[in-house]
Design an enzyme around this catalytic site. Structure first.
Site, PDB file in Angstrom:
ATOM      1  N   ASP A 192      -8.386  -7.317   0.507  1.00  0.00           N
ATOM      2  CA  ASP A 192      -7.613  -8.408  -0.084  1.00  0.00           C
ATOM      3  C   ASP A 192      -7.541  -9.567   0.900  1.00  0.00           C
ATOM      4  O   ASP A 192      -7.652  -9.384   2.107  1.00  0.00           O
ATOM      5  CB  ASP A 192      -6.216  -7.949  -0.508  1.00  0.00           C
ATOM      6  CG  ASP A 192      -5.594  -6.946   0.461  1.00  0.00           C
ATOM      7  OD1 ASP A 192      -6.049  -6.843   1.612  1.00  0.00           O
ATOM      8  OD2 ASP A 192      -4.637  -6.264   0.066  1.00  0.00           O
ATOM      9  N   GLU A 217      -1.114 -10.023  -3.811  1.00  0.00           N
ATOM     10  CA  GLU A 217       0.338 -10.060  -3.719  1.00  0.00           C
ATOM     11  C   GLU A 217       1.037 -10.566  -4.977  1.00  0.00           C
ATOM     12  O   GLU A 217       2.171 -10.180  -5.242  1.00  0.00           O
ATOM     13  CB  GLU A 217       0.768 -10.954  -2.534  1.00  0.00           C
ATOM     14  CG  GLU A 217       0.307 -10.468  -1.170  1.00  0.00           C
ATOM     15  CD  GLU A 217       1.111  -9.278  -0.660  1.00  0.00           C
ATOM     16  OE1 GLU A 217       2.055  -8.865  -1.357  1.00  0.00           O
ATOM     17  OE2 GLU A 217       0.782  -8.773   0.423  1.00  0.00           O
TER      18      GLU A 217
END
Length: 376
Positions: A69, A128
């Site tokens: 990520d 997120e």
């Protein structure tokens, strides 16, 4: 050879919110293009701010995926580091700068020779905030590059450098955001009989919803219902007409998550009916499903790391934190694991600062595992 520490520090200075990782993507693409120059078995695609790097195998039987990520958090950094965030109100407080650097280091090693099986390196945006993995999958960003097996890691501050932890079942909980708004009738504090107090109804709900976990959830499985926001009223002598609650549901299986979501909604509607008022319930889970490791693949990975010098393997219990890799693992078999970074501050803390010696350890461990999988 890639300078891992400098790469991490460069990335640490440019944290960006999910789907806005423009500088991050540009930096990554620059490094990737330099690493892949002259490698005719490599293809690169982008999807919004994400990047896919595909290594065509020489005799492929499957595609092995590694996911990292790339987004940061809306946090004001307080580390005092000379390479602290240059983006006001943004910070890599969840270690994604480490994740990206390790992925780049593994890519560099994977490029040393053409693999037998295909390899896919995914640099995924928006972990997120928007479940970027789900967005990419639903938009068919992978196409014919979709892996047969997917792997990934997450740094963990309370584990020591050299420790790797995972299990053969669930590693992260599934998470669901909850917003509830009770709508009654406002009035003067002296005449409660002429109003319908939304604050009182919401207060009853907060206490009654605790029974969902204590009476509907198998205690062996576990779940969490937490409300961190309760907003109602503006002054002391006015009965409010609305009350707003904002919370989270967390469970280790999707079936349990759905059960808890259903019960929370039912309790809210029951309280509203009892107080003769309206209620709005919003449940948003999206791509934040439980991270469920494939048992056979997890055992293979654990056995591999258990035999590596310098690695201490830990069979760890699930965590109630969330991770959108759970969505991809609901579509593709795979494994996620924790990598120790030995920081006194937790993930998402403004002073979170991992030990940088982890970078070389992470690259060595992951690249050796990926080379094994690519050669099978």
């Amino acid at each position: 050879m890639l300078d891992l520490i400098q790469t991490r520090r460069d990335l640490h200075q440019i944290p960006e919110i999910g789907l806005e990782e423009f500088k991050t993507q540009a930096y990554l693409l620059d490094v990737i293009e330099k690493l892949t120059t002259g490698k005719d078995f490599v293809q690169i695609r982008t999807w919004r701010t994400g990047i896919l790097v595909y290594l065509q195998g020489s005799q492929p039987e499957r595609t092995i995926g590694w996911r990292t990520d790339i987004d940061g958090l809306p946090i004001v950094e307080q580390t005092g580091l000379p390479f602290a965030s240059q983006h006001q109100g943004r910070m890599h407080a969840c270690g994604h700068d480490f994740h990206m650097t390790i992925a780049l280091g593994c890519l560099e090693r994977a490029l040393e020779e053409q693999p037998k099986n295909n390899l896919l390196f995914l640099f995924q945006p928006a972990e997120e905030n928007e479940a970027g993995g789900m967005l990419m999958y639903e938009d068919d960003a992978f196409g014919d590059w979709l892996p047969d097996q997917f792997y990934g890691l997450h740094v963990r501050p309370d584990l020591k450098v050299g420790q790797i932890a995972t299990n053969t079942h669930t590693l992260f909980a599934g998470t669901c955001e909850v917003k509830i708004r009770f709508k009654g009738k406002g009035g003067h504090a002296a005449f409660p009989h002429e109003a319908n107090d939304a604050l009182v109804a919401a207060s009853y709900f907060v206490t009654q919803v605790q029974s969902v976990v204590s009476r509907n959830v198998n205690p062996i499985e576990g779940a969490v219902v937490t409300f961190g926001v309760f907003q109602a009223g503006t002054t002391n002598n006015v009965i409010t007409d609305t009350a707003f609650l904002h919370g989270t549901i967390r469970a280790l299986t999707q079936d349990m998550s759905l059960l808890v979501q259903k019960r929370v909604k039912t309790v809210a509607e029951g309280v509203a009916a009892a107080f003769d008022m309206e209620v709005e319930v919003e449940l948003k889970q999206g791509g934040y499903l439980p991270v469920e490791n494939n048992p056979a693949l997890a055992r293979e990975l654990m056995d591999f790391f258990d035999e590596k010098d310098g690695i201490e393997l830990i069979d760890i219990e699930p965590a109630m934190t969330g991770e959108d890799f759970g969505y991809l693992l609901s579509k593709v078999d795979g494994v996620m694991f924790w990598l120790g970074i030995d920081s006194p501050y937790a993930l998402h803390h403004p002073q979170m600062s991992p030990k940088e010696e982890v970078l070389a350890i992470g690259v060595a461990a992951v690249s050796s595992f990926l080379k094994k999988k690519a050669a099978e």
